[in-house]
Scaffold this motif. Sequence first.
Motif, PDB file in Angstrom:
ATOM      1  N   HIS A  82     -26.360 -80.774  12.237  1.00  0.00           N
ATOM      2  CA  HIS A  82     -25.548 -80.227  11.153  1.00  0.00           C
ATOM      3  C   HIS A  82     -24.175 -79.788  11.643  1.00  0.00           C
ATOM      4  O   HIS A  82     -23.254 -79.624  10.826  1.00  0.00           O
ATOM      5  N   LEU A  83     -24.019 -79.569  12.954  1.00  0.00           N
ATOM      6  CA  LEU A  83     -22.697 -79.296  13.500  1.00  0.00           C
ATOM      7  C   LEU A  83     -21.751 -80.447  13.203  1.00  0.00           C
ATOM      8  O   LEU A  83     -20.589 -80.246  12.832  1.00  0.00           O
ATOM      9  N   PHE A  84     -22.257 -81.666  13.356  1.00  0.00           N
ATOM     10  CA  PHE A  84     -21.434 -82.845  13.101  1.00  0.00           C
ATOM     11  C   PHE A  84     -21.176 -83.003  11.604  1.00  0.00           C
ATOM     12  O   PHE A  84     -20.090 -83.406  11.188  1.00  0.00           O
ATOM     13  N   TYR A  85     -22.174 -82.690  10.789  1.00  0.00           N
ATOM     14  CA  TYR A  85     -21.974 -82.738   9.339  1.00  0.00           C
ATOM     15  C   TYR A  85     -20.857 -81.776   8.934  1.00  0.00           C
ATOM     16  O   TYR A  85     -19.971 -82.121   8.150  1.00  0.00           O
ATOM     17  N   GLY A  86     -20.940 -80.553   9.450  1.00  0.00           N
ATOM     18  CA  GLY A  86     -19.960 -79.538   9.073  1.00  0.00           C
ATOM     19  C   GLY A  86     -18.544 -79.920   9.460  1.00  0.00           C
ATOM     20  O   GLY A  86     -17.603 -79.723   8.688  1.00  0.00           O
ATOM     21  N   LEU A  87     -18.375 -80.463  10.653  1.00  0.00           N
ATOM     22  CA  LEU A  87     -17.048 -80.864  11.099  1.00  0.00           C
ATOM     23  C   LEU A  87     -16.436 -81.913  10.181  1.00  0.00           C
ATOM     24  O   LEU A  87     -15.233 -81.893   9.907  1.00  0.00           O
ATOM     25  N   SER A  88     -17.253 -82.819   9.688  1.00  0.00           N
ATOM     26  CA  SER A  88     -16.730 -83.884   8.825  1.00  0.00           C
ATOM     27  C   SER A  88     -16.431 -83.405   7.415  1.00  0.00           C
ATOM     28  O   SER A  88     -15.810 -84.130   6.633  1.00  0.00           O
ATOM     29  N   LEU A  89     -16.857 -82.171   7.077  1.00  0.00           N
ATOM     30  CA  LEU A  89     -16.642 -81.650   5.724  1.00  0.00           C
ATOM     31  C   LEU A  89     -15.636 -80.494   5.683  1.00  0.00           C
ATOM     32  O   LEU A  89     -15.508 -79.837   4.649  1.00  0.00           O
ATOM     33  N   LEU A  90     -14.937 -80.261   6.779  1.00  0.00           N
ATOM     34  CA  LEU A  90     -13.997 -79.147   6.819  1.00  0.00           C
ATOM     35  C   LEU A  90     -12.942 -79.257   5.714  1.00  0.00           C
ATOM     36  O   LEU A  90     -12.666 -78.296   4.991  1.00  0.00           O
ATOM     37  N   LYS A  91     -12.366 -80.428   5.568  1.00  0.00           N
ATOM     38  CA  LYS A  91     -11.328 -80.606   4.550  1.00  0.00           C
ATOM     39  C   LYS A  91     -11.929 -80.639   3.151  1.00  0.00           C
ATOM     40  O   LYS A  91     -11.353 -80.113   2.204  1.00  0.00           O
ATOM     41  N   ARG A  92     -13.079 -81.255   3.018  1.00  0.00           N
ATOM     42  CA  ARG A  92     -13.685 -81.393   1.695  1.00  0.00           C
ATOM     43  C   ARG A  92     -14.058 -80.032   1.102  1.00  0.00           C
ATOM     44  O   ARG A  92     -14.014 -79.850  -0.114  1.00  0.00           O
ATOM     45  N   PHE A  93     -14.450 -79.073   1.936  1.00  0.00           N
ATOM     46  CA  PHE A  93     -14.869 -77.763   1.441  1.00  0.00           C
ATOM     47  C   PHE A  93     -13.714 -76.769   1.330  1.00  0.00           C
ATOM     48  O   PHE A  93     -13.923 -75.632   0.917  1.00  0.00           O
ATOM     49  N   GLN A  94     -12.506 -77.179   1.708  1.00  0.00           N
ATOM     50  CA  GLN A  94     -11.368 -76.276   1.582  1.00  0.00           C
ATOM     51  C   GLN A  94     -11.111 -75.972   0.102  1.00  0.00           C
ATOM     52  O   GLN A  94     -11.098 -76.862  -0.733  1.00  0.00           O
ATOM     53  N   GLY A  95     -10.894 -74.692  -0.207  1.00  0.00           N
ATOM     54  CA  GLY A  95     -10.628 -74.302  -1.579  1.00  0.00           C
ATOM     55  C   GLY A  95     -11.865 -74.186  -2.439  1.00  0.00           C
ATOM     56  O   GLY A  95     -11.748 -74.062  -3.667  1.00  0.00           O
ATOM     57  N   ALA A  96     -13.049 -74.214  -1.830  1.00  0.00           N
ATOM     58  CA  ALA A  96     -14.281 -74.135  -2.619  1.00  0.00           C
ATOM     59  C   ALA A  96     -14.549 -72.730  -3.140  1.00  0.00           C
ATOM     60  O   ALA A  96     -15.388 -72.542  -4.020  1.00  0.00           O
ATOM     61  N   GLY A  97     -13.862 -71.731  -2.582  1.00  0.00           N
ATOM     62  CA  GLY A  97     -13.998 -70.375  -3.090  1.00  0.00           C
ATOM     63  C   GLY A  97     -15.400 -69.811  -2.925  1.00  0.00           C
ATOM     64  O   GLY A  97     -16.014 -69.926  -1.863  1.00  0.00           O
ATOM     65  N   TRP A  98     -15.910 -69.196  -4.008  1.00  0.00           N
ATOM     66  CA  TRP A  98     -17.213 -68.533  -3.948  1.00  0.00           C
ATOM     67  C   TRP A  98     -18.354 -69.525  -3.745  1.00  0.00           C
ATOM     68  O   TRP A  98     -19.453 -69.142  -3.360  1.00  0.00           O
ATOM     69  N   ARG A  99     -18.097 -70.798  -3.998  1.00  0.00           N
ATOM     70  CA  ARG A  99     -19.147 -71.803  -3.811  1.00  0.00           C
ATOM     71  C   ARG A  99     -19.367 -72.154  -2.341  1.00  0.00           C
ATOM     72  O   ARG A  99     -20.420 -72.681  -1.982  1.00  0.00           O
TER      73      ARG A  99
END
Length: 231
Positions: A82-99
């Motif tokens: 999941h470390l690798f999953y998280g790294l690939s989603l850094l930009k995608r989750f930007q601005g997600a706020g409370w979610r």
Amino acid sequence: MSPTSAWKEAGKLTLPVMFGYLPLGAAYGILAVEVGMPWWAALLMSLIIYAGAGQFLAVALLAAGAGLMELAVATLMLNSRHLFYGLSLLKRFQGAGWRKPYLIFALTDETYSLITTLPTEHGNDHGLAFRVSLLNQIWWVLGTIAGVLAGTTLAFNSQGIEFALTALFIVLTLEQARRLRRWLPFAIALFTGLGGVLLLPDRHLLLGAIGAASLILLFHYRLGRDRETTP
């Protein structure tokens, strides 16, 4: 889009996961009850841990009498991907706020597969990603409830039922291949996976295969960058 339509759209996207998570969650619930875990503890794990394969591992280790330290280390090793999953989603989750906290918590293999292959018109739709993540956990919890109910009221041979996890991974891989139409990541995954099976002991297979695939992809990325900068 109305809230009802938005949830319907997320429900359609999670149908493949639902058909895997309901029987897989039931398998986990049955196995948990069979090894002597209280039904409420099995359900609580699906609510506050929600780790899929990690929950199967925890049940097996607890049944074998493993200690908490052994359980923690084994779970960390298994879920280190999941470390690798998280790294690939850094930009995608930007601005997600409370979610964002829940999106991080609910990032299973199957949810990652769906989020990273959302139709391009959705872009970084954090609302849709949140609904997909929540529905996937709901399917898992419902499966767990069915499993603990069956485990406490019925007697049957559950041998082999855990294969549902492997079957689900196969379906999601084929779905990603159909959508992405890029052969290289899947060829690398096949090559490193087979190499790990042939060359590594079981306890190092997952990390070894992930590490090798990551190195190959980084080398490929660097090679592409060098070609772009070469006059």
